[in-house]
Write an enzyme that holds these catalytic residues in place. Sequence first.
Site, short mmCIF file in Angstrom:
data_model
loop_
_atom_site.label_atom_id
_atom_site.label_comp_id
_atom_site.label_asym_id
_atom_site.label_seq_id
_atom_site.Cartn_x
_atom_site.Cartn_y
_atom_site.Cartn_z
N GLU A 185 -28.17 44.40 -37.10
CA GLU A 185 -29.39 45.03 -37.82
C GLU A 185 -30.57 45.02 -37.02
O GLU A 185 -31.15 45.86 -36.97
CB GLU A 185 -29.31 44.14 -39.10
CG GLU A 185 -28.37 44.51 -40.43
CD GLU A 185 -27.95 45.81 -40.21
OE1 GLU A 185 -28.63 46.68 -40.20
OE2 GLU A 185 -26.72 45.98 -40.58
N GLU A 200 -24.12 53.34 -33.59
CA GLU A 200 -23.52 52.01 -34.17
C GLU A 200 -22.94 51.31 -33.12
O GLU A 200 -23.05 50.33 -33.28
CB GLU A 200 -22.22 52.57 -35.29
CG GLU A 200 -22.89 52.97 -36.65
CD GLU A 200 -23.67 51.98 -37.27
OE1 GLU A 200 -23.34 50.80 -37.23
OE2 GLU A 200 -24.77 52.50 -37.83
#
Lengths: 184, 303
Positions: free
Chosen positions: B150, B225
Amino acid sequence: MAFFIWVLLAILLLIAIIFVYYFNRFVILSNRIDNSLSQIDVQLKKRADLVPNLIETVKGYAKHEKKIINEVTEARKALLKAKDISSKVKAGDQLQTALKSIFALAENYPNLKANENFLHLQQELSAIEDKIAYARQYYNDAILIYNNSCTTFPGVFFAKIYSKQPKEYLKIAPSEKSVPKIEF
Amino acid sequence: MQQRLSFEDEITKNKIKSFLLIIIIFAFFVLLGYVISFVFDPSYFFFIMVISIIFSLSYVLVSYYYSHNIAIASVGAKPASPIKHRNFFHAVENMVLASGLPMPKLYVMESNEINAFASGRNPRNAVICITTGALNKLNKQELEGVIAHEMSHIANYDIRFMTLTTVLIGMISIISQIFLRNLWFASRDREERENAIFFLIAIIVAILAPIAAQLVSLAISRKREFSADASAVKFTRYSPGLISALQKIKNEHLSPEQTNKEKITYPKALAPLFISDPFKKKIQNLFSTHPPIEERINVLKKM
Protein backbone atom coordinates in the site's frame (compact mmCIF):
# COMPACT_ATOMS: atom_id res chain seq x y z
CA MET A 1 23.50 38.05 -35.65
CA ALA A 2 20.52 38.30 -33.32
CA PHE A 3 19.85 34.62 -33.96
CA PHE A 4 23.29 33.59 -32.67
CA ILE A 5 22.85 35.66 -29.55
CA TRP A 6 19.56 33.91 -28.85
CA VAL A 7 21.11 30.48 -29.39
CA LEU A 8 24.01 31.40 -27.13
CA LEU A 9 21.61 32.64 -24.46
CA ALA A 10 19.55 29.48 -24.70
CA ILE A 11 22.66 27.32 -24.30
CA LEU A 12 23.86 29.37 -21.33
CA LEU A 13 20.44 29.11 -19.74
CA LEU A 14 20.41 25.35 -20.27
CA ILE A 15 23.85 25.02 -18.69
CA ALA A 16 22.76 27.14 -15.74
CA ILE A 17 19.65 24.98 -15.29
CA ILE A 18 21.75 21.81 -15.35
CA PHE A 19 24.12 23.24 -12.76
CA VAL A 20 21.25 24.29 -10.51
CA TYR A 21 19.59 20.89 -10.98
CA TYR A 22 22.67 18.97 -9.90
CA PHE A 23 23.37 21.30 -7.00
CA ASN A 24 19.80 20.81 -5.75
CA ARG A 25 19.97 17.10 -6.36
CA PHE A 26 23.01 16.71 -4.14
CA VAL A 27 21.45 18.90 -1.45
CA ILE A 28 18.17 16.96 -1.53
CA LEU A 29 19.95 13.63 -1.40
CA SER A 30 22.21 14.59 1.49
CA ASN A 31 19.24 16.11 3.34
CA ARG A 32 17.51 12.78 2.94
CA ILE A 33 20.53 11.07 4.45
CA ASP A 34 20.57 13.52 7.37
CA ASN A 35 16.88 12.98 7.93
CA SER A 36 17.23 9.21 7.96
CA LEU A 37 20.10 9.58 10.43
CA SER A 38 17.87 11.57 12.75
CA GLN A 39 15.24 8.83 12.41
CA ILE A 40 17.77 6.29 13.67
CA ASP A 41 18.70 8.71 16.42
CA VAL A 42 15.08 9.11 17.51
CA GLN A 43 14.64 5.35 17.81
CA LEU A 44 17.91 4.93 19.72
CA LYS A 45 16.80 7.68 22.11
CA LYS A 46 13.42 6.01 22.59
CA ARG A 47 15.14 2.75 23.40
CA ALA A 48 17.45 4.44 25.91
CA ASP A 49 14.41 6.09 27.53
CA LEU A 50 12.70 2.76 28.08
CA VAL A 51 15.72 1.13 29.71
CA PRO A 52 15.52 2.69 33.25
CA ASN A 53 11.90 1.57 33.46
CA LEU A 54 12.92 -1.93 32.46
CA ILE A 55 15.77 -2.01 34.96
CA GLU A 56 13.40 -1.00 37.76
CA THR A 57 11.02 -3.80 36.85
CA VAL A 58 13.79 -6.38 36.60
CA LYS A 59 15.28 -5.28 39.92
CA GLY A 60 11.98 -6.01 41.59
CA TYR A 61 12.27 -9.71 40.71
CA ALA A 62 15.94 -10.43 40.10
CA LYS A 63 17.86 -8.11 42.36
CA HIS A 64 21.01 -10.20 42.57
CA GLU A 65 21.57 -10.39 38.81
CA LYS A 66 23.81 -7.37 39.20
CA LYS A 67 26.16 -8.20 36.33
CA ILE A 68 23.57 -8.14 33.59
CA ILE A 69 21.78 -5.14 35.05
CA ASN A 70 25.05 -3.24 35.18
CA GLU A 71 25.81 -4.20 31.59
CA VAL A 72 22.54 -2.70 30.43
CA THR A 73 23.01 0.47 32.48
CA GLU A 74 26.53 0.91 31.15
CA ALA A 75 25.45 0.35 27.56
CA ARG A 76 22.71 2.92 28.01
CA LYS A 77 25.17 5.43 29.45
CA ALA A 78 27.52 4.83 26.53
CA LEU A 79 24.65 5.40 24.11
CA LEU A 80 23.66 8.70 25.75
CA LYS A 81 27.28 9.84 25.78
CA ALA A 82 27.96 8.95 22.15
CA LYS A 83 28.33 11.99 19.91
CA ASP A 84 28.51 10.95 16.26
CA ILE A 85 26.17 8.50 14.60
CA SER A 86 28.56 5.61 14.11
CA SER A 87 29.45 5.47 17.81
CA LYS A 88 25.76 5.90 18.65
CA VAL A 89 24.83 2.97 16.44
CA LYS A 90 27.65 0.92 17.95
CA ALA A 91 26.48 1.72 21.49
CA GLY A 92 22.96 0.93 20.38
CA ASP A 93 24.07 -2.49 19.21
CA GLN A 94 25.75 -3.09 22.56
CA LEU A 95 22.59 -2.09 24.38
CA GLN A 96 20.66 -4.43 22.13
CA THR A 97 22.90 -7.35 23.09
CA ALA A 98 22.65 -6.46 26.78
CA LEU A 99 18.85 -6.28 26.52
CA LYS A 100 18.77 -9.69 24.89
CA SER A 101 20.52 -11.18 27.90
CA ILE A 102 17.95 -9.48 30.17
CA PHE A 103 15.13 -11.08 28.22
CA ALA A 104 16.93 -14.42 28.31
CA LEU A 105 17.31 -13.95 32.06
CA ALA A 106 13.56 -13.54 32.41
CA GLU A 107 13.16 -17.19 31.41
CA ASN A 108 14.48 -18.09 34.88
CA TYR A 109 12.03 -15.82 36.68
CA PRO A 110 8.44 -16.79 35.85
CA ASN A 111 7.08 -13.95 37.95
CA LEU A 112 9.12 -11.42 36.05
CA LYS A 113 8.16 -13.02 32.75
CA ALA A 114 4.49 -12.74 33.66
CA ASN A 115 4.79 -9.14 34.83
CA GLU A 116 2.59 -6.95 32.67
CA ASN A 117 4.95 -4.01 32.72
CA PHE A 118 7.86 -6.24 31.74
CA LEU A 119 5.88 -7.78 28.88
CA HIS A 120 4.88 -4.38 27.64
CA LEU A 121 8.48 -3.13 27.74
CA GLN A 122 9.67 -6.25 26.00
CA GLN A 123 7.18 -5.70 23.18
CA GLU A 124 8.06 -2.02 22.92
CA LEU A 125 11.76 -2.72 22.80
CA SER A 126 11.43 -5.39 20.13
CA ALA A 127 9.26 -3.00 18.09
CA ILE A 128 11.98 -0.37 18.43
CA GLU A 129 14.54 -2.93 17.32
CA ASP A 130 12.55 -3.44 14.10
CA LYS A 131 12.34 0.28 13.59
CA ILE A 132 16.05 0.77 14.03
CA ALA A 133 16.67 -1.95 11.47
CA TYR A 134 14.30 -0.33 8.96
CA ALA A 135 15.69 3.15 9.61
CA ARG A 136 19.19 1.84 8.99
CA GLN A 137 18.04 0.13 5.82
CA TYR A 138 16.58 3.41 4.58
CA TYR A 139 19.74 5.24 5.57
CA ASN A 140 21.79 2.84 3.48
CA ASP A 141 19.29 3.16 0.61
CA ALA A 142 19.66 6.93 0.77
CA ILE A 143 23.45 6.59 0.80
CA LEU A 144 23.28 4.26 -2.20
CA ILE A 145 21.26 6.77 -4.22
CA TYR A 146 23.60 9.58 -3.19
CA ASN A 147 26.72 7.59 -4.00
CA ASN A 148 25.28 6.47 -7.32
CA SER A 149 24.67 10.04 -8.39
CA CYS A 150 28.13 11.01 -7.10
CA THR A 151 29.97 8.32 -9.02
CA THR A 152 28.04 7.88 -12.28
CA PHE A 153 28.31 10.11 -15.31
CA PRO A 154 27.40 12.99 -15.54
CA GLY A 155 26.89 13.30 -11.78
CA VAL A 156 30.54 12.53 -11.13
CA PHE A 157 31.48 15.70 -13.02
CA PHE A 158 29.20 17.88 -10.88
CA ALA A 159 30.23 16.04 -7.70
CA LYS A 160 33.80 17.19 -8.39
CA ILE A 161 32.69 20.77 -8.99
CA TYR A 162 30.63 20.89 -5.78
CA SER A 163 33.29 18.77 -4.01
CA LYS A 164 30.86 16.03 -2.94
CA GLN A 165 32.34 12.74 -1.84
CA PRO A 166 30.65 9.33 -1.66
CA LYS A 167 29.47 8.59 1.91
CA GLU A 168 30.03 5.61 4.16
CA TYR A 169 27.40 2.93 4.66
CA LEU A 170 26.35 1.88 8.13
CA LYS A 171 27.95 -1.47 8.89
CA ILE A 172 25.67 -4.12 10.23
CA ALA A 173 26.85 -5.96 13.32
CA PRO A 174 27.15 -9.71 12.69
CA SER A 175 24.45 -10.48 15.27
CA GLU A 176 21.90 -8.48 13.29
CA LYS A 177 22.44 -10.33 10.06
CA SER A 178 20.42 -13.30 11.25
CA VAL A 179 17.27 -14.21 9.34
CA PRO A 180 14.09 -12.81 10.93
CA LYS A 181 12.13 -15.56 12.61
CA ILE A 182 8.62 -16.24 11.45
CA GLU A 183 5.83 -16.53 14.01
CA PHE A 184 2.84 -18.68 13.34
CA MET B 1 -22.44 -15.60 -8.35
CA GLN B 2 -25.16 -16.29 -5.82
CA GLN B 3 -22.83 -16.85 -2.88
CA ARG B 4 -21.91 -13.22 -2.72
CA LEU B 5 -25.34 -11.85 -3.36
CA SER B 6 -25.51 -9.60 -0.33
CA PHE B 7 -22.08 -8.30 -1.17
CA GLU B 8 -23.12 -7.58 -4.72
CA ASP B 9 -26.39 -6.14 -3.51
CA GLU B 10 -24.62 -3.47 -1.56
CA ILE B 11 -22.46 -2.62 -4.53
CA THR B 12 -25.48 -2.47 -6.79
CA LYS B 13 -27.20 -0.17 -4.33
CA ASN B 14 -24.20 2.12 -4.38
CA LYS B 15 -24.05 1.94 -8.14
CA ILE B 16 -27.72 2.80 -8.48
CA LYS B 17 -27.29 5.74 -6.15
CA SER B 18 -24.38 7.20 -8.06
CA PHE B 19 -26.05 6.37 -11.36
CA LEU B 20 -29.20 8.20 -10.29
CA LEU B 21 -27.09 11.16 -9.28
CA ILE B 22 -25.44 11.26 -12.69
CA ILE B 23 -28.79 10.84 -14.42
CA ILE B 24 -30.31 13.71 -12.48
CA ILE B 25 -27.37 15.98 -13.25
CA PHE B 26 -27.37 14.94 -16.87
CA ALA B 27 -31.13 15.37 -17.20
CA PHE B 28 -30.80 18.81 -15.73
CA PHE B 29 -28.24 19.78 -18.35
CA VAL B 30 -30.22 18.27 -21.19
CA LEU B 31 -33.33 20.06 -20.02
CA LEU B 32 -31.44 23.33 -19.78
CA GLY B 33 -29.92 22.75 -23.19
CA TYR B 34 -33.31 21.92 -24.64
CA VAL B 35 -34.92 25.02 -23.19
CA ILE B 36 -32.13 27.28 -24.42
CA SER B 37 -32.02 25.69 -27.86
CA PHE B 38 -35.79 25.93 -28.07
CA VAL B 39 -35.61 29.64 -27.37
CA PHE B 40 -32.57 30.43 -29.51
CA ASP B 41 -30.92 27.92 -31.80
CA PRO B 42 -29.97 24.21 -31.71
CA SER B 43 -26.29 25.16 -31.83
CA TYR B 44 -26.55 26.32 -28.21
CA PHE B 45 -26.47 22.68 -27.24
CA PHE B 46 -22.73 22.89 -27.83
CA PHE B 47 -22.45 25.65 -25.26
CA ILE B 48 -24.22 23.48 -22.73
CA MET B 49 -21.79 20.67 -23.36
CA VAL B 50 -18.91 23.03 -22.59
CA ILE B 51 -20.55 23.91 -19.30
CA SER B 52 -21.00 20.22 -18.54
CA ILE B 53 -17.29 19.68 -19.20
CA ILE B 54 -16.43 22.42 -16.71
CA PHE B 55 -18.87 20.90 -14.27
CA SER B 56 -17.48 17.38 -14.58
CA LEU B 57 -13.95 18.73 -14.28
CA SER B 58 -14.77 20.50 -11.05
CA TYR B 59 -16.50 17.34 -9.86
CA VAL B 60 -13.35 15.38 -10.55
CA LEU B 61 -11.22 18.03 -8.84
CA VAL B 62 -13.35 17.85 -5.73
CA SER B 63 -13.16 14.08 -5.67
CA TYR B 64 -9.41 14.39 -6.24
CA TYR B 65 -8.89 16.63 -3.24
CA TYR B 66 -11.26 14.66 -1.00
CA SER B 67 -10.54 11.24 -2.50
CA HIS B 68 -9.24 9.84 0.78
CA ASN B 69 -12.22 11.13 2.77
CA ILE B 70 -14.62 9.73 0.18
CA ALA B 71 -12.84 6.38 0.13
CA ILE B 72 -12.82 6.11 3.91
CA ALA B 73 -16.44 7.17 4.25
CA SER B 74 -17.64 4.83 1.51
CA VAL B 75 -16.33 1.70 3.25
CA GLY B 76 -17.39 2.96 6.68
CA ALA B 77 -13.89 2.73 8.12
CA LYS B 78 -13.00 4.10 11.54
CA PRO B 79 -9.70 5.69 12.62
CA ALA B 80 -7.32 3.09 13.98
CA SER B 81 -6.48 3.32 17.66
CA PRO B 82 -2.79 3.14 18.61
CA ILE B 83 -3.62 0.83 21.54
CA LYS B 84 -6.16 -1.53 20.05
CA HIS B 85 -4.48 -1.81 16.64
CA ARG B 86 -0.95 -1.74 17.94
CA ASN B 87 0.35 -4.22 15.36
CA PHE B 88 -1.09 -2.13 12.56
CA PHE B 89 0.63 0.99 13.87
CA HIS B 90 3.94 -0.79 14.32
CA ALA B 91 3.82 -2.26 10.82
CA VAL B 92 3.01 1.12 9.27
CA GLU B 93 5.65 2.92 11.33
CA ASN B 94 8.21 0.35 10.20
CA MET B 95 7.26 0.83 6.56
CA VAL B 96 7.33 4.61 7.00
CA LEU B 97 10.92 4.28 8.18
CA ALA B 98 11.80 1.87 5.38
CA SER B 99 10.24 3.99 2.64
CA GLY B 100 11.00 7.49 3.93
CA LEU B 101 7.38 8.52 3.29
CA PRO B 102 5.41 10.63 5.76
CA MET B 103 3.15 8.77 8.18
CA PRO B 104 -0.26 8.19 6.57
CA LYS B 105 -3.54 8.38 8.48
CA LEU B 106 -4.68 4.93 9.53
CA TYR B 107 -8.17 3.47 9.35
CA VAL B 108 -9.69 0.11 10.11
CA MET B 109 -12.82 -1.35 8.55
CA GLU B 110 -14.84 -4.18 10.03
CA SER B 111 -14.57 -7.15 7.72
CA ASN B 112 -13.51 -10.76 8.03
CA GLU B 113 -11.66 -10.93 4.77
CA ILE B 114 -8.05 -9.90 4.30
CA ASN B 115 -7.78 -6.68 2.39
CA ALA B 116 -6.35 -3.20 2.56
CA PHE B 117 -6.28 -0.09 0.43
CA ALA B 118 -4.49 3.22 0.23
CA SER B 119 -5.89 6.55 -0.88
CA GLY B 120 -5.04 10.23 -0.99
CA ARG B 121 -3.78 12.52 -3.71
CA ASN B 122 -0.15 12.64 -2.49
CA PRO B 123 2.00 11.09 0.28
CA ARG B 124 1.26 14.01 2.62
CA ASN B 125 -2.48 13.36 2.43
CA ALA B 126 -2.38 9.59 2.26
CA VAL B 127 -4.54 7.18 4.19
CA ILE B 128 -4.19 3.44 4.65
CA CYS B 129 -7.22 1.41 5.51
CA ILE B 130 -7.12 -2.24 6.52
CA THR B 131 -9.73 -4.84 7.40
CA THR B 132 -9.96 -6.29 10.88
CA GLY B 133 -9.66 -9.69 9.17
CA ALA B 134 -6.23 -8.77 7.88
CA LEU B 135 -5.13 -7.63 11.34
CA ASN B 136 -6.33 -10.89 12.89
CA LYS B 137 -5.15 -13.37 10.28
CA LEU B 138 -1.80 -11.99 9.16
CA ASN B 139 1.40 -12.27 11.17
CA LYS B 140 3.92 -9.47 11.50
CA GLN B 141 5.87 -10.21 8.31
CA GLU B 142 2.72 -10.66 6.23
CA LEU B 143 1.18 -7.48 7.60
CA GLU B 144 4.32 -5.55 6.82
CA GLY B 145 4.27 -6.95 3.29
CA VAL B 146 0.68 -5.81 2.76
CA ILE B 147 1.37 -2.37 4.26
CA ALA B 148 4.50 -2.06 2.13
CA HIS B 149 2.40 -2.79 -0.96
CA GLU B 150 0.00 0.00 0.00
CA MET B 151 2.85 2.38 0.81
CA SER B 152 4.21 1.67 -2.67
CA HIS B 153 0.91 2.74 -4.19
CA ILE B 154 1.28 5.97 -2.24
CA ALA B 155 4.93 6.38 -3.18
CA ASN B 156 4.21 5.71 -6.88
CA TYR B 157 1.39 8.29 -6.95
CA ASP B 158 -0.95 5.57 -8.18
CA ILE B 159 -3.92 7.40 -6.71
CA ARG B 160 -3.10 10.50 -8.71
CA PHE B 161 -2.74 8.30 -11.76
CA MET B 162 -6.12 6.70 -11.23
CA THR B 163 -7.72 10.14 -10.91
CA LEU B 164 -6.03 11.34 -14.08
CA THR B 165 -7.21 8.32 -16.05
CA THR B 166 -10.71 8.94 -14.75
CA VAL B 167 -10.50 12.50 -16.05
CA LEU B 168 -9.07 11.31 -19.33
CA ILE B 169 -11.72 8.68 -19.89
CA GLY B 170 -14.36 11.23 -18.91
CA MET B 171 -13.01 13.73 -21.41
CA ILE B 172 -12.86 11.13 -24.16
CA SER B 173 -16.46 10.14 -23.58
CA ILE B 174 -17.54 13.79 -23.52
CA ILE B 175 -15.75 14.49 -26.78
CA SER B 176 -17.31 11.42 -28.39
CA GLN B 177 -20.65 12.57 -27.09
CA ILE B 178 -20.23 16.01 -28.61
CA PHE B 179 -19.17 14.46 -31.87
CA LEU B 180 -22.11 12.08 -32.01
CA ARG B 181 -24.49 14.87 -31.20
CA ASN B 182 -23.07 17.22 -33.82
CA LEU B 183 -23.25 14.43 -36.32
CA TRP B 184 -26.90 14.03 -35.62
CA PHE B 185 -27.57 17.73 -36.06
CA ALA B 186 -25.39 17.87 -39.15
CA SER B 187 -27.07 15.00 -40.89
CA ARG B 188 -30.44 16.51 -40.13
CA ASP B 189 -29.52 19.92 -41.45
CA ARG B 190 -28.12 18.88 -44.79
CA GLU B 191 -29.22 15.66 -46.29
CA GLU B 192 -25.81 14.63 -47.59
CA ARG B 193 -25.26 10.92 -47.79
CA GLU B 194 -22.07 10.90 -49.89
CA ASN B 195 -19.55 10.08 -47.18
CA ALA B 196 -21.82 7.72 -45.31
CA ILE B 197 -19.02 5.18 -44.78
CA PHE B 198 -16.82 7.82 -43.20
CA PHE B 199 -19.66 8.77 -40.87
CA LEU B 200 -20.23 5.15 -39.96
CA ILE B 201 -16.55 4.67 -39.08
CA ALA B 202 -16.53 7.89 -37.10
CA ILE B 203 -19.59 6.79 -35.13
CA ILE B 204 -18.00 3.43 -34.34
CA VAL B 205 -14.77 5.13 -33.23
CA ALA B 206 -16.71 7.57 -31.06
CA ILE B 207 -18.50 4.69 -29.39
CA LEU B 208 -15.43 2.50 -28.96
CA ALA B 209 -12.95 5.18 -27.84
CA PRO B 210 -14.14 5.43 -24.21
CA ILE B 211 -14.20 1.63 -23.90
CA ALA B 212 -10.72 1.36 -25.34
CA ALA B 213 -9.45 4.04 -22.97
CA GLN B 214 -10.97 2.13 -20.06
CA LEU B 215 -9.26 -1.09 -21.15
CA VAL B 216 -5.90 0.65 -21.44
CA SER B 217 -6.23 2.15 -17.97
CA LEU B 218 -7.11 -1.27 -16.53
CA ALA B 219 -4.10 -2.82 -18.22
CA ILE B 220 -1.91 -0.11 -16.66
CA SER B 221 -3.59 -0.68 -13.31
CA ARG B 222 -2.59 -4.37 -13.46
CA LYS B 223 0.97 -3.42 -14.31
CA ARG B 224 0.99 -1.06 -11.35
CA GLU B 225 0.09 -3.92 -9.04
CA PHE B 226 3.27 -5.70 -10.09
CA SER B 227 5.35 -2.60 -9.53
CA ALA B 228 3.75 -2.07 -6.11
CA ASP B 229 4.62 -5.67 -5.21
CA ALA B 230 8.18 -5.08 -6.30
CA SER B 231 8.51 -1.87 -4.27
CA ALA B 232 6.96 -3.67 -1.29
CA VAL B 233 9.82 -6.16 -1.40
CA LYS B 234 12.26 -3.29 -1.67
CA PHE B 235 10.83 -1.83 1.54
CA THR B 236 10.64 -5.05 3.56
CA ARG B 237 13.62 -6.87 2.00
CA TYR B 238 11.61 -9.96 2.74
CA SER B 239 9.43 -11.26 -0.08
CA PRO B 240 8.13 -14.35 1.81
CA GLY B 241 6.00 -11.99 3.96
CA LEU B 242 4.00 -10.63 1.04
CA ILE B 243 3.95 -14.02 -0.69
CA SER B 244 2.35 -15.76 2.26
CA ALA B 245 -0.10 -12.87 2.71
CA LEU B 246 -1.14 -13.25 -0.93
CA GLN B 247 -1.38 -17.01 -0.42
CA LYS B 248 -3.76 -16.46 2.49
CA ILE B 249 -5.85 -14.08 0.38
CA LYS B 250 -5.92 -16.65 -2.41
CA ASN B 251 -7.10 -19.39 -0.06
CA GLU B 252 -9.78 -17.04 1.15
CA HIS B 253 -10.95 -16.50 -2.41
CA LEU B 254 -11.31 -20.23 -2.81
CA SER B 255 -13.66 -20.51 0.18
CA PRO B 256 -16.19 -17.76 -0.36
CA GLU B 257 -18.69 -18.77 2.38
CA GLN B 258 -17.25 -16.11 4.63
CA THR B 259 -18.00 -13.27 2.29
CA ASN B 260 -21.62 -14.31 2.42
CA LYS B 261 -21.92 -12.50 5.71
CA GLU B 262 -19.96 -9.51 4.55
CA LYS B 263 -21.87 -6.29 4.49
CA ILE B 264 -19.04 -4.01 3.41
CA THR B 265 -19.62 -2.05 0.27
CA TYR B 266 -16.61 -1.49 -1.88
CA PRO B 267 -17.11 1.25 -4.44
CA LYS B 268 -15.90 -0.05 -7.75
CA ALA B 269 -13.66 2.96 -8.32
CA LEU B 270 -11.65 1.94 -5.26
CA ALA B 271 -10.91 -1.54 -6.57
CA PRO B 272 -7.50 -0.73 -8.10
CA LEU B 273 -6.31 0.57 -4.73
CA PHE B 274 -6.94 -2.64 -2.82
CA ILE B 275 -4.21 -5.22 -2.34
CA SER B 276 -6.41 -7.81 -4.00
CA ASP B 277 -9.47 -7.24 -6.11
CA PRO B 278 -12.34 -6.92 -3.62
CA PHE B 279 -14.78 -8.19 -6.23
CA LYS B 280 -12.94 -11.48 -6.60
CA LYS B 281 -13.89 -12.21 -10.14
CA LYS B 282 -13.40 -15.89 -10.87
CA ILE B 283 -12.37 -15.27 -14.45
CA GLN B 284 -9.36 -13.16 -15.24
CA ASN B 285 -10.18 -10.90 -18.16
CA LEU B 286 -9.54 -7.56 -19.80
CA PHE B 287 -11.74 -5.83 -17.26
CA SER B 288 -9.79 -6.98 -14.20
CA THR B 289 -8.11 -4.35 -12.10
CA HIS B 290 -5.60 -6.81 -10.61
CA PRO B 291 -3.40 -9.50 -12.13
CA PRO B 292 -4.10 -13.05 -10.95
CA ILE B 293 -2.70 -13.75 -7.48
CA GLU B 294 -0.79 -16.85 -8.66
CA GLU B 295 1.03 -14.73 -11.19
CA ARG B 296 1.91 -12.15 -8.57
CA ILE B 297 3.20 -14.86 -6.24
CA ASN B 298 5.30 -16.36 -9.03
CA VAL B 299 6.84 -13.00 -9.85
CA LEU B 300 7.56 -12.38 -6.17
CA LYS B 301 9.17 -15.80 -5.77
CA LYS B 302 11.63 -14.93 -8.51
CA MET B 303 12.86 -11.86 -6.62
